[in-house]
Design a protein around this motif. Structure first.
Motif, PDB file in Angstrom:
ATOM      1  N   ARG A   1      -6.991  -6.801  10.181  1.00  0.00           N
ATOM      2  CA  ARG A   1      -6.870  -5.351  10.040  1.00  0.00           C
ATOM      3  C   ARG A   1      -7.285  -4.935   8.629  1.00  0.00           C
ATOM      4  NH1 ARG A   1      -3.787  -2.843  13.841  1.00  0.00           N
ATOM      5  NH2 ARG A   1      -3.234  -1.186  12.353  1.00  0.00           N
ATOM      6  N   PRO A   2      -8.007  -3.838   8.504  1.00  0.00           N
ATOM      7  CA  PRO A   2      -8.391  -3.368   7.167  1.00  0.00           C
ATOM      8  C   PRO A   2      -7.162  -3.039   6.325  1.00  0.00           C
ATOM      9  CG  PRO A   2      -9.631  -2.224   8.884  1.00  0.00           C
ATOM     10  CD  PRO A   2      -8.545  -2.983   9.579  1.00  0.00           C
ATOM     11  N   ASP A   3      -7.181  -3.469   5.079  1.00  0.00           N
ATOM     12  CA  ASP A   3      -6.083  -3.195   4.158  1.00  0.00           C
ATOM     13  C   ASP A   3      -6.427  -1.923   3.377  1.00  0.00           C
ATOM     14  OD1 ASP A   3      -4.145  -3.122   2.200  1.00  0.00           O
ATOM     15  OD2 ASP A   3      -4.175  -5.276   1.828  1.00  0.00           O
ATOM     16  N   ILE A   4      -6.041  -0.777   3.933  1.00  0.00           N
ATOM     17  CA  ILE A   4      -6.381   0.506   3.343  1.00  0.00           C
ATOM     18  C   ILE A   4      -5.742   0.661   1.967  1.00  0.00           C
ATOM     19  CG2 ILE A   4      -6.225   3.006   3.607  1.00  0.00           C
ATOM     20  CD1 ILE A   4      -8.193   1.702   5.463  1.00  0.00           C
ATOM     21  N   ALA A   5      -4.500   0.224   1.819  1.00  0.00           N
ATOM     22  CA  ALA A   5      -3.812   0.374   0.542  1.00  0.00           C
ATOM     23  C   ALA A   5      -4.549  -0.367  -0.565  1.00  0.00           C
ATOM     24  CB  ALA A   5      -2.373  -0.120   0.654  1.00  0.00           C
ATOM     25  N   ALA A   6      -5.018  -1.565  -0.280  1.00  0.00           N
ATOM     26  CA  ALA A   6      -5.737  -2.342  -1.288  1.00  0.00           C
ATOM     27  C   ALA A   6      -7.066  -1.679  -1.631  1.00  0.00           C
ATOM     28  CB  ALA A   6      -5.968  -3.766  -0.797  1.00  0.00           C
ATOM     29  N   PHE A   7      -7.736  -1.157  -0.608  1.00  0.00           N
ATOM     30  CA  PHE A   7      -9.001  -0.469  -0.863  1.00  0.00           C
ATOM     31  C   PHE A   7      -8.779   0.781  -1.709  1.00  0.00           C
ATOM     32  CE2 PHE A   7     -12.018   2.882   0.256  1.00  0.00           C
ATOM     33  CZ  PHE A   7     -13.200   2.288  -0.146  1.00  0.00           C
ATOM     34  N   GLU A   8      -7.761   1.561  -1.387  1.00  0.00           N
ATOM     35  CA  GLU A   8      -7.490   2.784  -2.139  1.00  0.00           C
ATOM     36  C   GLU A   8      -7.115   2.466  -3.581  1.00  0.00           C
ATOM     37  OE1 GLU A   8      -7.588   6.382  -1.191  1.00  0.00           O
ATOM     38  OE2 GLU A   8      -9.085   5.140  -0.203  1.00  0.00           O
ATOM     39  N   ALA A   9      -6.446   1.341  -3.799  1.00  0.00           N
ATOM     40  CA  ALA A   9      -6.128   0.947  -5.177  1.00  0.00           C
ATOM     41  C   ALA A   9      -7.411   0.686  -5.967  1.00  0.00           C
ATOM     42  CB  ALA A   9      -5.239  -0.288  -5.171  1.00  0.00           C
ATOM     43  N   ARG A  10      -8.382   0.062  -5.317  1.00  0.00           N
ATOM     44  CA  ARG A  10      -9.666  -0.163  -5.977  1.00  0.00           C
ATOM     45  C   ARG A  10     -10.386   1.163  -6.237  1.00  0.00           C
ATOM     46  NH1 ARG A  10     -12.375  -5.285  -2.638  1.00  0.00           N
ATOM     47  NH2 ARG A  10     -10.729  -6.802  -3.098  1.00  0.00           N
ATOM     48  N   ARG A  11     -10.418   2.031  -5.248  1.00  0.00           N
ATOM     49  CA  ARG A  11     -11.129   3.295  -5.375  1.00  0.00           C
ATOM     50  C   ARG A  11     -10.527   4.164  -6.468  1.00  0.00           C
ATOM     51  NH1 ARG A  11     -11.585   8.570  -2.890  1.00  0.00           N
ATOM     52  NH2 ARG A  11      -9.566   8.325  -1.853  1.00  0.00           N
ATOM     53  N   ASN A  12      -9.213   4.110  -6.616  1.00  0.00           N
ATOM     54  CA  ASN A  12      -8.524   4.943  -7.591  1.00  0.00           C
ATOM     55  C   ASN A  12      -8.320   4.269  -8.938  1.00  0.00           C
ATOM     56  OD1 ASN A  12      -7.538   7.634  -6.275  1.00  0.00           O
ATOM     57  ND2 ASN A  12      -7.245   6.059  -4.692  1.00  0.00           N
ATOM     58  N   ASP A  13      -8.985   3.152  -9.159  1.00  0.00           N
ATOM     59  CA  ASP A  13      -8.890   2.482 -10.447  1.00  0.00           C
ATOM     60  C   ASP A  13      -9.252   3.471 -11.560  1.00  0.00           C
ATOM     61  OD1 ASP A  13      -9.920   0.942 -12.830  1.00  0.00           O
ATOM     62  OD2 ASP A  13      -9.275  -0.739 -11.585  1.00  0.00           O
ATOM     63  N   ALA A  14      -8.444   3.507 -12.609  1.00  0.00           N
ATOM     64  CA  ALA A  14      -8.629   4.484 -13.688  1.00  0.00           C
ATOM     65  C   ALA A  14      -9.951   4.314 -14.422  1.00  0.00           C
ATOM     66  CB  ALA A  14      -7.471   4.383 -14.678  1.00  0.00           C
ATOM     67  N   ASP A  15     -10.558   3.143 -14.356  1.00  0.00           N
ATOM     68  CA  ASP A  15     -11.806   2.912 -15.081  1.00  0.00           C
ATOM     69  C   ASP A  15     -13.039   3.419 -14.348  1.00  0.00           C
ATOM     70  OD1 ASP A  15     -10.507   1.723 -17.203  1.00  0.00           O
ATOM     71  OD2 ASP A  15     -10.673  -0.297 -16.361  1.00  0.00           O
ATOM     72  N   ARG A  16     -12.893   3.789 -13.081  1.00  0.00           N
ATOM     73  CA  ARG A  16     -14.069   4.218 -12.320  1.00  0.00           C
ATOM     74  C   ARG A  16     -14.520   5.594 -12.815  1.00  0.00           C
ATOM     75  NH1 ARG A  16     -15.937   1.329  -8.735  1.00  0.00           N
ATOM     76  NH2 ARG A  16     -16.960   3.007  -7.571  1.00  0.00           N
ATOM     77  N   ASP A  17     -15.821   5.705 -13.126  1.00  0.00           N
ATOM     78  CA  ASP A  17     -16.301   6.931 -13.756  1.00  0.00           C
ATOM     79  C   ASP A  17     -17.787   7.113 -13.483  1.00  0.00           C
ATOM     80  OD1 ASP A  17     -16.168   9.258 -15.207  1.00  0.00           O
ATOM     81  OD2 ASP A  17     -15.885   8.303 -17.157  1.00  0.00           O
ATOM     82  N   LEU A  18     -18.240   8.357 -13.636  1.00  0.00           N
ATOM     83  CA  LEU A  18     -19.654   8.695 -13.516  1.00  0.00           C
ATOM     84  C   LEU A  18     -20.244   9.239 -14.820  1.00  0.00           C
ATOM     85  CD1 LEU A  18     -19.884  10.563 -10.067  1.00  0.00           C
ATOM     86  CD2 LEU A  18     -20.387   8.185 -10.570  1.00  0.00           C
ATOM     87  N   LEU A  19     -19.407   9.728 -15.722  1.00  0.00           N
ATOM     88  CA  LEU A  19     -19.896  10.474 -16.877  1.00  0.00           C
ATOM     89  C   LEU A  19     -19.773   9.736 -18.204  1.00  0.00           C
ATOM     90  CD1 LEU A  19     -18.342  13.966 -16.045  1.00  0.00           C
ATOM     91  CD2 LEU A  19     -20.739  13.295 -15.777  1.00  0.00           C
ATOM     92  N   GLY A  20     -18.664   9.097 -18.452  1.00  0.00           N
ATOM     93  CA  GLY A  20     -18.385   8.501 -19.745  1.00  0.00           C
ATOM     94  C   GLY A  20     -17.736   9.499 -20.685  1.00  0.00           C
TER      95      GLY A  20
END
Length: 558
Positions: A323-342
């Motif tokens: 089964r897909p682990d949605i919680a683990a995926f969302e933790a990756r997606r919401n990582d504070a370091d993820r950015d587009l601008l700098g």
């Protein structure tokens, strides 16, 4: 990448073409102007003008080119003129940053080499002081084999347009194999990419830019008004990020940094954009434009400066006990370091917005590449019966059917529609929204990339309204709705998402944005077909946003 002679541009007054030509007369080789003329990056006192000369003798190394600018309606006397040399170091392109012009005035310009004269173009300088209206055409995503550039013809025929905002994917990198992107239509229309392979080298990128600028509809749009451009990913390669791209394979295509440098060099040669400011890298093309006392336009860069690698459901969604682990995926997606601008670009955005607001301008506009709204993939199992879904799938080609089936199962999990958009970088989006709030503005955000029309009410994670978004569809690139014509995908996205006020996933065209002191009006301009001429131009929908005591009023369909 280091661009040659950047420090000499202002000295010689002749940007990308090279140095000023000596005064002594000498024979001018025979040339043709195959690629039209263009202007860009207007200022109150000037504008960049561009062309490309093609010597009829391939052994020629330099061509002397004269340029002139005159007020619209007064062909008798030029207000600015000069001479430059074009050569192979800049692919015989000519780019001149003209200065000394008057604000808010429409000018004409042209180039001459020997006895050969280019077509002329029109360019309006930015206004200063009281400005009752600004009209902007907003466009993106022009795949040459994908279809005819009818939308550019429609732009060229607008009665009023002060500037064209191009949000990227000006060229595409793919080749001309039967299964390459867009070639199903490209083969029928005789619009085969040149060179016929995927572009990687400097010569490849130059040749692809050159092919695009032979299109008469694109030439007409460039001649109509100055372009204000940023790149997205396909000017380099698909799903580009700081250190790589989805469509780059080092083993067969070499060092990504080398490929990117070649792509950017060709871009600065072939586009009417000012060279990067001294001290900034070539990737740092974020810059701003003030339209009198009415609006500030900020063009941002979300691909090459600070973007982290995109997440992908196939590789980044953990599976536990089948089964897909949605919680683990969302933790990756919401990582504070993820950015587009700098940080540097975001600080510039905040300070520029703050300055605009403090100066009393009612409108702040963000020219941004990808959709900013929070858009969850639609769960169509809640909108249609199993029989209806099965019937839909049965009508699709096998390859598309598999992709749609996977998406149906995926979107049942409540995940984002597109991880290459701001939804793949939610922490970075919250930092940007905080910058909006700190500057005390609710901007109009413009978006490209998606090949779809969007009207969105932007809210942060706490539900506070942060702005509105108008997303433009493609000039000719395939839309998601094209693959599933029987599925009302736009309506499904509207139903599934609070922020999405309107969405159309099939129509092609551009957004015409008109700003006045108290209202913004966005018309979703369309063309009836991209596969034939003649075509019919139309307006799919129109929306207004008024200013009130609290900032932006509601989005209203008109």
């Amino acid at each position: 990448m280091t661009l040659h002679r950047r420090d000499l541009l202002g000295l010689f007054g002749a940007g990308a073409a090279g140095v000023a030509a000596p005064a002594a007369a000498r024979p001018v080789p025979s040339v043709v102007f195959n690629h039209g003329v263009a202007s860009g990056d207007p200022r109150p006192d000037g504008v960049v003008i561009w062309t490309r000369v093609t010597p009829t003798d391939p052994t020629v190394r330099t061509v002397r080119v004269d340029w002139s600018v005159w007020r619209d309606g007064d062909t008798a006397a030029s207000v600015a003129s000069g001479t430059v040399e074009a050569g192979p170091d800049r692919d015989f392109t000519v780019k001149v940053p003209v200065s000394g012009l008057q604000p808010g005035v429409e000018y004409r310009y042209a180039f001459t080499a020997g006895e050969t004269r280019s077509t002329h173009g029109r360019a309006r300088t930015l206004p200063e002081g009281p400005t009752p209206e600004v009209v902007l055409a907003v466009a993106s995503c022009q795949l040459y084999p994908g279809g005819l550039f009818n939308a550019w013809d429609a732009v060229s025929k607008l009665e009023r347009v002060d500037a064209v905002i191009h949000l990227g994917d000006y060229i595409y990198e793919y080749g001309a194999e039967a299964d390459d992107y867009g070639m199903a239509s490209g083969a029928r229309l005789g619009r085969t990419p040149q060179p016929a392979h995927e572009i990687v080298s400097l010569a490849d990128y130059r040749a692809r830019h050159a092919q695009y600028k032979t299109d008469p509809d694109l030439q007409a749009a460039h001649a109509r008004a100055p372009f204000i451009c940023v790149w997205d990913d396909h000017e380099v390669t698909n799903d580009a990020w700081t250190a790589g791209a989805e469509n780059h394979t080092p083993a067969s295509e070499g060092d990504y940094a080398v490929r990117k440098a070649a792509a950017l060099k060709a871009y600065f040669e072939w586009m009417p954009i000012r060279e990067p400011a001294r001290g900034l890298t070539s990737e740092a093309i974020y810059r701003s434009f003030d339209f009198g006392d009415l609006a500030s336009l900020l063009m941002v860069e979300t691909r090459l400066l600070a973007r982290g690698e995109q997440l992908r459901y196939q590789t980044d969604m953990p599976v536990v006990d089948g089964r897909p682990d949605i919680a683990a995926f969302e933790a990756r997606r919401n990582d504070a370091d993820r950015d587009l601008l700098g940080d540097s670009q975001r600080d510039w955005i905040r300070s520029t917005l703050d300055t605009s607001r403090a100066s009393g301008k009612p409108w702040q506009v963000i020219g941004n590449q990808v959709v900013m709204a929070r858009v969850q993939g639609p769960d169509i199992t809640t909108m249609a019966s199993p029989l209806q879904i099965a019937s839909l799938l049965a009508t699709l080609p096998a390859a598309v059917r598999d992709q749609v089936q996977q998406s149906i199962e995926l979107f049942k999990l409540g995940v984002p529609f597109n991880l290459d958009s701001w939804d793949g970088y939610p922490a970075g989006r919250e930092r940007l929204y905080a910058a909006f709030a700190e500057a005390g503005v609710q901007p109009i955000v413009l978006a490209g990339d998606s090949h779809a029309f969007w009207v969105d009410d932007l809210k942060d994670a706490a539900g506070a309204r942060r702005g509105v978004e108008f997303g433009t569809s493609a000039i000719s690139s395939p839309s998601p709705g094209d693959a599933v014509p029987r599925l009302p995908l736009g309506a499904a996205l509207m139903q599934a998402n609070e922020e999405v006020v309107f969405c159309d996933q099939s129509a092609k065209g551009f957004v015409l944005l008109t700003l006045t002191p108290d209202q913004a009006r966005a018309e979703l301009r369309t063309v009836s077909t991209i596969f034939a001429k003649p075509y019919e131009a139309g307006v799919l929908k129109a929306f207004t946003v008024a200013l009130d005591a609290n900032g932006l009023g509601p989005i209203v369909e008109v």
